[in-house]
Scaffold this active site. Structure first.
Site, PDB file in Angstrom:
ATOM      1  N   LYS A 190     -41.191  63.661  26.322  1.00  0.00           N
ATOM      2  CA  LYS A 190     -40.700  64.556  25.272  1.00  0.00           C
ATOM      3  C   LYS A 190     -40.400  65.904  25.910  1.00  0.00           C
ATOM      4  CE  LYS A 190     -42.302  67.706  22.670  1.00  0.00           C
ATOM      5  NZ  LYS A 190     -41.115  68.608  22.539  1.00  0.00           N
ATOM      6  N   GLY A 227     -37.780  65.891  20.200  1.00  0.00           N
ATOM      7  CA  GLY A 227     -38.469  66.233  18.968  1.00  0.00           C
ATOM      8  C   GLY A 227     -39.339  67.451  19.142  1.00  0.00           C
ATOM      9  N   GLY A 283     -43.073  69.594  18.994  1.00  0.00           N
ATOM     10  CA  GLY A 283     -44.448  69.357  19.398  1.00  0.00           C
ATOM     11  C   GLY A 283     -45.328  68.838  18.275  1.00  0.00           C
ATOM     12  N   PRO A 284     -45.284  69.462  17.091  1.00  0.00           N
ATOM     13  CA  PRO A 284     -46.154  69.011  16.005  1.00  0.00           C
ATOM     14  C   PRO A 284     -45.869  67.594  15.522  1.00  0.00           C
ATOM     15  CG  PRO A 284     -45.420  71.263  15.617  1.00  0.00           C
ATOM     16  CD  PRO A 284     -44.624  70.753  16.776  1.00  0.00           C
ATOM     17  N   GLY A 315     -44.712  65.395  19.881  1.00  0.00           N
ATOM     18  CA  GLY A 315     -45.788  65.682  20.825  1.00  0.00           C
ATOM     19  C   GLY A 315     -47.130  65.184  20.320  1.00  0.00           C
ATOM     20  N   GLU A 318     -51.314  71.771  32.336  1.00  0.00           N
ATOM     21  CA  GLU A 318     -50.989  73.008  33.069  1.00  0.00           C
ATOM     22  C   GLU A 318     -50.580  74.000  32.007  1.00  0.00           C
ATOM     23  OE1 GLU A 318     -48.867  75.911  34.118  1.00  0.00           O
ATOM     24  OE2 GLU A 318     -47.367  74.433  34.733  1.00  0.00           O
ATOM     25  N   CYS A 375     -45.213  80.627  34.298  1.00  0.00           N
ATOM     26  CA  CYS A 375     -46.649  80.673  34.044  1.00  0.00           C
ATOM     27  C   CYS A 375     -47.420  81.331  35.188  1.00  0.00           C
ATOM     28  CB  CYS A 375     -47.176  79.266  33.784  1.00  0.00           C
ATOM     29  SG  CYS A 375     -46.666  78.068  35.025  1.00  0.00           S
ATOM     30  N   GLU A 399     -50.743  86.477  27.699  1.00  0.00           N
ATOM     31  CA  GLU A 399     -49.532  86.052  28.382  1.00  0.00           C
ATOM     32  C   GLU A 399     -48.327  86.445  27.531  1.00  0.00           C
ATOM     33  OE1 GLU A 399     -48.206  82.174  30.878  1.00  0.00           O
ATOM     34  OE2 GLU A 399     -48.812  81.792  28.814  1.00  0.00           O
TER      35      GLU A 399
END
Length: 479
Positions: A170, A201, A203-204, A207, A245, A279, A379
């Site tokens: 995904k 798609g 994440g909710p 995922g 990660e 990141c 972040e």
């Protein structure tokens, strides 16, 4: 490119079971450039079943067969590299040079590196009268982010295939176009049907379905710590392996004996590359209090040389951030820095001059930042650098480690032993000393809330392997 509303399942581009669609927005123009389908749990079920059916045969392939497959993948990837680079630039605003030199180039290297690990990996290791053997873990769900869209797919996909696993991918719904071209690459290279599957798609929905699916043996996720926690919770009921990660707030310790030209120039550029959407970006620059003014002057000069604008232009060094939500978040963080008393020495709120559309951010530098300020702790994922001061090295190390994150760290010193000693004290999964050459096989991952497990090299492939001990393997042990 095949129809962008299709998914790739079972060796073919297929129509989704879900009827939901969404636009892909070019962040430089704020205009829709494509439409994708947003899958649902039924789409995930179909992809997982395809991967489950393909697993026994692919797991049984020889090292030589998988090496031949990797050679074909690399060949086709190189042939489609211009298309892939253009897609990355269009979907997430990566400057043209960056999409070519890093976004796509790194993917080629990671495929080649995984093949080299595969070529030399000892799957069977005698241990006394026993055999320690390494077997592919099974069906792997890969959930990847938008900031390095190809890179972050390949760092998972390549070792998974090398290990003999099958996958359901995904990609981010913000940057799905390069992933769809990658699916074409996999198809043309002859990856067996069902070994690689792609479902677009959110994440909710997609995922979460991948993370919770009982027929997925492992989920590998790259993204925010908040989303990583949700993935881990969804995966807990099936006790699947979870590799993550996550976020970072990396400290860059510029020791008093450092070459300031190197340390500041490199520190600013590393912080701002990819519009700060990395990141491992060194977003906290720690400098000795006596050198603050000199560091600020150098940092401002580096920032002034950057060209922010059209990512398709060869002159552009920084494009937009990836979308409206990220733009709003970065703008809010800049405002918060000002409100909390940090000294803005470069940049600030709003778009750069002469840019009246697109999600462009002024590269910004704050000085007089204290460790308790929001911009020093959270972040931001945008081109915002916080400069903090320290009085001695003990304080510098303490500030560097005073974070919920531990993904990366940076140290600059003219004295190699001095730099090494400091690097050992940083609680992070990867530490860079004096702008080194990039090591594509060095393990990558974090301490604390930056995740668990490692990517790349030998360590990366081990994440996709189970370890089996067969006792009595030695014929002499038969009784």
């Amino acid at each position: 490119m095949a129809a962008t509303t299709s998914f790739y399942i079972g060796g073919a581009f297929v129509e989704p079971l879900s009827g939901t669609r969404a636009p892909v927005i070019n962040p430089a123009t704020e205009e829709a450039i494509a439409t994708i389908s947003l899958g649902n749990a039924a789409d995930v079920d179909r992809a997982v079943q395809s991967a489950r059916d393909a697993f026994p045969a692919f797991a049984a392939t020889s090292v030589a067969e998988r090496l031949a497959l990797f050679a074909r993948i690399v060949e086709v990837f190189k042939a489609r590299r211009e298309d892939l680079a253009a897609a990355v630039t269009a979907e997430m605003g990566s400057p043209k040079w960056l999409s070519w030199e890093l976004q796509t180039a790194s993917s080629i290297v990671y495929f080649e590196s995984a093949a080299e690990v595969l070529r030399n990996f000892a799957f069977d290791v005698p241990h006394g009268q026993s055999l320690i053997t390494h077997e592919p873990i099974g069906v792997c769900g890969l959930i990847t982010p938008w900031n390095w869209p190809l890179n972050q797919i390949v760092t998972k996909l390549a070792p998974a295939l090398a290990a003999g696993c099958t996958v359901v991918l995904k990609p981010s719904e913000l940057s799905p176009l390069s992933a769809l071209i990658l699916a074409e690459v996999m198809h043309e290279a002859g990856v067996p049907a069902g070994v690689f599957n792609l479902v677009n798609g959110t994440g909710p929905v997609v995922g979460a379905a991948i993370a919770a699916h009982p027929d997925i043996d492992m989920v590998s996720f790259t993204g925010s710590t908040r989303a990583g926690i949700a993935v881990a919770k969804a995966a807990a009921d099936t006790v699947k392996r979870v590799h993550q990660e996550l976020g970072g707030k990396s400290a860059n310790i510029v020791l008093p004996d450092a070459d300031l030209d190197l340390a500041v120039t490199d520190g600013v550029k590393r912080c701002f590359i990819n519009s700060g959407q990395s990141c491992i970006a060194p977003t906290r620059m720690l400098v000795h209090a006596s050198q603050l003014d000199e560091v600020i002057d150098r940092a401002r000069a580096v920032t002034a040389s950057m060209v922010v604008g059209d990512p398709t232009s060869a002159e552009t060094s920084m494009g937009p951030v990836a979308g409206s939500a990220q733009f709003a978040k970065v703008q809010g963080m800049i405002e918060t820095g000002i409100a909390e008393g940090a000294r803005l020495v470069e940049g600030g709120p709003g778009r750069p001059q002469d840019l009246n559309r697109g999600y462009f951010v002024r590269p910004s530098i704050f000085a007089d930042v204290t460790p308790d300020m929001t911009i020093a702790r959270q972040e931001i994922f945008g081109p915002v650098l916080s400069i903090l001061t320290y009085r001695n090295e003990e304080e510098a190390v303490r500030i560097a480690n005073d974070s919920v994150y531990g993904l990366a760290g940076y140290v600059y010193s003219r004295d190699a032993d001095h730099a090494r000693a400091t690097a050992r004290r940083i609680r992070a999964g990867r530490v860079f000393i004096n702008n080194p050459w990039f090591d594509f096989e060095a393990p990558f991952g974090g301490y604390k809330q930056s995740g668990n497990g490692r990517e790349l090299g030998d360590h990366g492939m081990r994440e996709f392997l189970e370890v089996k001990a067969v006792l009595g393997w030695d014929a002499g042990a038969v009784r």
